[in-house]
Design a protein around this motif. Structure first.
Motif, short mmCIF file in Angstrom:
data_model
loop_
_atom_site.label_atom_id
_atom_site.label_comp_id
_atom_site.label_asym_id
_atom_site.label_seq_id
_atom_site.Cartn_x
_atom_site.Cartn_y
_atom_site.Cartn_z
N GLN A 128 -8.02 -23.94 -0.20
CA GLN A 128 -7.13 -24.01 -1.21
C GLN A 128 -7.13 -22.36 -1.94
N CYS A 129 -7.38 -21.41 -1.21
CA CYS A 129 -7.22 -20.27 -1.49
C CYS A 129 -6.13 -19.85 -1.32
N GLU A 130 -5.81 -18.59 -2.52
CA GLU A 130 -4.41 -17.91 -2.41
C GLU A 130 -4.56 -16.60 -2.39
N PHE A 131 -3.58 -15.81 -1.43
CA PHE A 131 -3.73 -14.35 -1.02
C PHE A 131 -2.39 -13.99 -1.05
N THR A 132 -2.04 -13.10 -2.04
CA THR A 132 -0.71 -12.41 -2.35
C THR A 132 -0.91 -10.89 -2.29
N ASP A 133 -0.20 -10.07 -1.53
CA ASP A 133 -0.43 -8.92 -1.59
C ASP A 133 -1.81 -8.36 -0.92
N VAL A 134 -2.14 -8.89 -0.01
CA VAL A 134 -3.39 -8.69 0.65
C VAL A 134 -3.43 -8.04 2.30
N ARG A 135 -4.06 -7.18 2.40
CA ARG A 135 -4.37 -6.74 3.59
C ARG A 135 -5.81 -6.96 4.27
N PHE A 136 -5.92 -7.40 5.39
CA PHE A 136 -7.17 -7.58 5.99
C PHE A 136 -7.20 -6.66 7.27
N GLU A 137 -8.31 -5.59 7.18
CA GLU A 137 -8.65 -4.62 8.22
C GLU A 137 -9.63 -4.90 8.77
N HIS A 138 -9.84 -4.99 10.09
CA HIS A 138 -11.15 -5.17 10.98
C HIS A 138 -12.07 -6.11 10.29
N CYS A 139 -11.55 -7.33 10.04
CA CYS A 139 -12.39 -8.52 9.53
C CYS A 139 -12.61 -9.53 10.35
N ASP A 140 -13.75 -10.34 10.21
CA ASP A 140 -14.14 -11.44 10.90
C ASP A 140 -14.30 -12.73 10.08
N PHE A 141 -13.37 -13.56 10.28
CA PHE A 141 -13.34 -14.75 9.63
C PHE A 141 -13.40 -16.04 10.58
#
Length: 209
Positions: free
Chosen positions: A64-77
């Motif tokens: 239930q997390c919220e992400f608004t106006d977000v960029r992920f660069e070279h991430c590992d989820f």
């Protein structure tokens, strides 16, 4: 397809050294980079005007997390539990989302580029204005989705499950796959290339000699 880009105000970003996440915490105007986090248990965390860069999270649950106006660069989820999450005006660039669980999530204006999302789970999600470009999604689960304008451009989609998802208006013609998990009813109205037609012959009861 026109997708709204993240409205990032980069001049406002502050480097944020984080070591854990607490439920119902808000992160705004942050740059989070070069961290590895594990064993996180948090829910309803919100991120606004945030850039994640070279961030790895594993063995964690972030529902239930919220992400608004977000960029992920070279991430590992990879394998992170992000069920029931909300993403709006969000970009994933060169990321690993192998086995990531987005079940029942809502995505709107999301662009995923040059990323690996093999075996990710979007079952029962609601995707609106979402595009995957040059991504590997082998074995991903897109079953029982609500789709409103989603695009796959030059993606690897082998063994992706679309069961129970209305695919009318979806264009798979420039993506690669040997087989998909679906029914002919699911496929109705979907655009495919001529060379892909043989893939679905078995669903129609045809025998090709």
């Amino acid at each position: 397809m026109k997708i709204e880009k993240p409205k990032l105000q980069l001049q406002l970003l502050e480097a944020e050294p984080i070591y854990s996440l607490d439920s119902k915490t808000e992160y705004k105007d942050k740059l989070i980079e070069n961290v590895t986090l594990d064993m996180l248990e948090a829910s309803k965390v919100s991120f606004e005007n945030v850039v994640f860069r070279h961030v790895t999270i594993f063995e964690s649950s972030l529902e239930q997390c919220e992400f608004t106006d977000v960029r992920f660069e070279h991430c590992d989820f990879s394998n992170v539990n992000l069920q029931n999450s909300f993403m709006h005006r969000t970009e994933w660039q060169n990321c690993k989302l192998v086995g990531t669980d987005f079940t029942s999530s809502r995505w709107q204006n999301v662009h995923v580029t040059q990323s690996i999302g093999d075996y990710s789970n979007f079952r029962f999600a609601h995707l609106k204005q979402v595009e995957y470009t040059d991504c590997s999604l082998i074995g991903a689960d897109f079953a029982y989705l609500k789709l409103q304008k989603i695009a796959f451009a030059a993606c690897k989609l082998d063994q992706v499950a679309f069961t129970g998802t209305v695919m009318k208006g979806l264009d798979l013609s420039d993506s690669e796959f040997d087989a998909l998990v679906l029914t002919m009813e699911d496929l109705a109205g979907c655009a495919i290339a001529p060379h892909q037609a043989a893939t679905f012959a078995g669903l129609m009861g045809l025998i090709i000699k």
